[in-house]
Design an enzyme around this catalytic site. Structure first.
Site, PDB file in Angstrom:
ATOM      1  CG  ASP A  10       5.578  -2.097  13.680  1.00 32.88           C
ATOM      2  OD1 ASP A  10       5.203  -2.972  14.480  1.00 32.88           O
ATOM      3  OD2 ASP A  10       4.790  -1.277  13.167  1.00 32.88           O
TER       4      ASP A  10
ATOM      5  CG  ASP B   5      -0.192   0.000   2.540  1.00 34.51           C
ATOM      6  OD1 ASP B   5       1.027  -0.275   2.534  1.00 34.51           O
ATOM      7  OD2 ASP B   5      -0.824   0.258   3.579  1.00 34.51           O
TER       8      ASP B   5
END
Length: 419
Positions: A262, A184
């Site tokens: 992350d 994306d």
């Protein structure tokens, strides 16, 4: 004198031939990048075609040796682009831009790693033929998690996919570095130029562990649009289009987390006081409202990030100022020589005569969050590190002026309780 000169020439010629022979053997031994398990892809074919492609891939440059100018084969680094995909057919938008701006298919091979087994997305990826390499994550099973984490199943699958895909790049395809983007993300015109120029900086500075295309505070009102070439060091791991080296993956892979990879990267145990490079103006933007975060973060922040449109010839610039040995002293001097002002003065603006830079000082977690919210920058901290922060300092533009949201002078470390 003549004999000495002849010896130098013979020695140079021998080194030239030996170097090329070793390089050819090395490249010949690397596994081909094609459609994994199908024997296809760009590198499949006759030996003659393969050797021809290798010749075209190698860039000849003139390198000075102590005795004179001897042309040697100096191949530019191959920097694969790993696209992490799942079930978004809009991966087409990401791939279209990557292919449009890619200066060389040989130097920047695109590997699309797909999870989820979504057939329509697979057809979109397959439509690019040998312009990309399509690999599929084989384990599509649900992951056993404790009951309170069932709603986070997607985060567990993403982490599993990352681990598998990075192992493919570094171990199966034997690459030495990679740039990771997700399906994306749309890239800027100088996306490839940016990473190509910063690869040697990342390779040469042990205090760096990544290069990111992303500015977490990259909204139009918070960046200096006239300085697209401006780059920074940051202690906050940005992600969203980032480059790492194989050596780092060998360090991280054995302890790779089962979920939330992350935020795990932002923990002190992984970061180890290392930093990343990030731009003033982002070289990626995200268009993906659909995802495991249910679009909340996208609507609040991500949709407003500015994408760079000006091509900056980074490879023609001297970027050595980003090396820690040069950067820190200059950065600290610039921050703490800036005029110290109260946040109220900065918000009013009328009383400030000069164009800046200005410094707003925080002294606690709560004061940082209050100032950040009022100035429009992101106020969350991970293990005590603010987004885009370096040495505790967040640098941004506010009403046309450079502002540093900074701790008191003499800062030494982050407080992990500020999270």
């Amino acid at each position: 004198m003549v004999l000495k000169k002849s010896s130098v020439i013979l020695c140079s010629a021998f080194l030239f031939v030996a170097w090329n022979a070793l390089l050819l053997l090395y490249l010949w031994g690397r596994p081909p990048i094609g459609r994994l398990g199908e024997g296809g892809g760009k590198w499949a074919g006759k030996k003659e075609d393969f050797l021809k492609e290798l010749k075209e891939k190698m860039v000849r440059t003139s390198v000075l040796n102590p005795q004179g100018t001897t042309p040697v084969l100096s191949p530019e680094p191959t920097i694969p682009i790993l696209v992490i995909a799942c079930d978004r057919v809009t991966v087409k938008r990401s791939l279209d831009k990557l292919i449009q701006y890619r200066p060389s298919a040989e130097l920047f091979p695109i590997i699309v790693s797909q999870d989820c087994g979504h057939s329509e997305t697979a057809r979109v990826i397959g439509s690019y033929g040998n312009q990309v390499t399509h690999i599929r994550q084989p384990d599509l099973s649900d992951i056993r998690v404790r009951p309170e984490h069932r709603k986070f199943q997607g985060y567990y699958k993403i982490s599993r996919h990352y681990r598998w895909a990075l192992n493919q790049v570094f171990n199966t395809f034997s690459q030495s570095t990679v740039v990771i983007v997700e399906d994306d993300l749309e890239v800027a015109p100088d996306f490839f130029e940016y990473f190509r120029a910063l690869y040697p900086i990342l390779r040469s500075d042990a205090s760096l562990w990544c290069v990111s295309a992303w500015n977490d505070n990259g909204r139009d009102a918070l960046v200096d649009s006239s300085r697209a070439k401006l780059l920074y060091r940051t202690d906050f791991f940005p992600g969203l289009g980032w480059m790492l080296l194989k050596e780092l993956w060998e360090e991280l892979e054995p302890k790779w987390p089962s979920a939330f990879w992350d935020d795990w990267m932002r923990q002190p145990e992984q970061r180890k006081d290392r930093s990343c490079i990030r731009p003033e103006i982002s070289r990626t933007i995200t268009f993906g409202r659909k995802g495991v975060s249910l679009g909340q973060f996208f609507d609040q922040y991500l949709r407003y990030i500015k994408l760079n449109t000006e091509f900056v010839p980074f490879t023609k610039q001297n970027l050595s100022y980003l090396l820690k040995e040069h950067y820190d002293e200059t950065f600290v001097r610039e921050v703490y020589s800036a005029t110290l002002v109260k946040m109220e003065d900065l918000q009013k603006g009328g009383a400030l005569r000069s164009p800046g830079p200005y410094r707003v000082q925080y002294s606690s977690r709560d004061s940082f969050k209050v100032f950040a919210r009022n100035l429009g920058v992101m106020d969350d901290l991970k293990s005590g590190v603010p987004r885009t922060g370096y040495r505790g300092v967040v640098s941004f533009h506010h009403r046309g002026r450079r502002v540093f949201l900074a701790p008191p002078e003499g800062w030494t470390h982050y407080d992990v309780s500020w999270s």
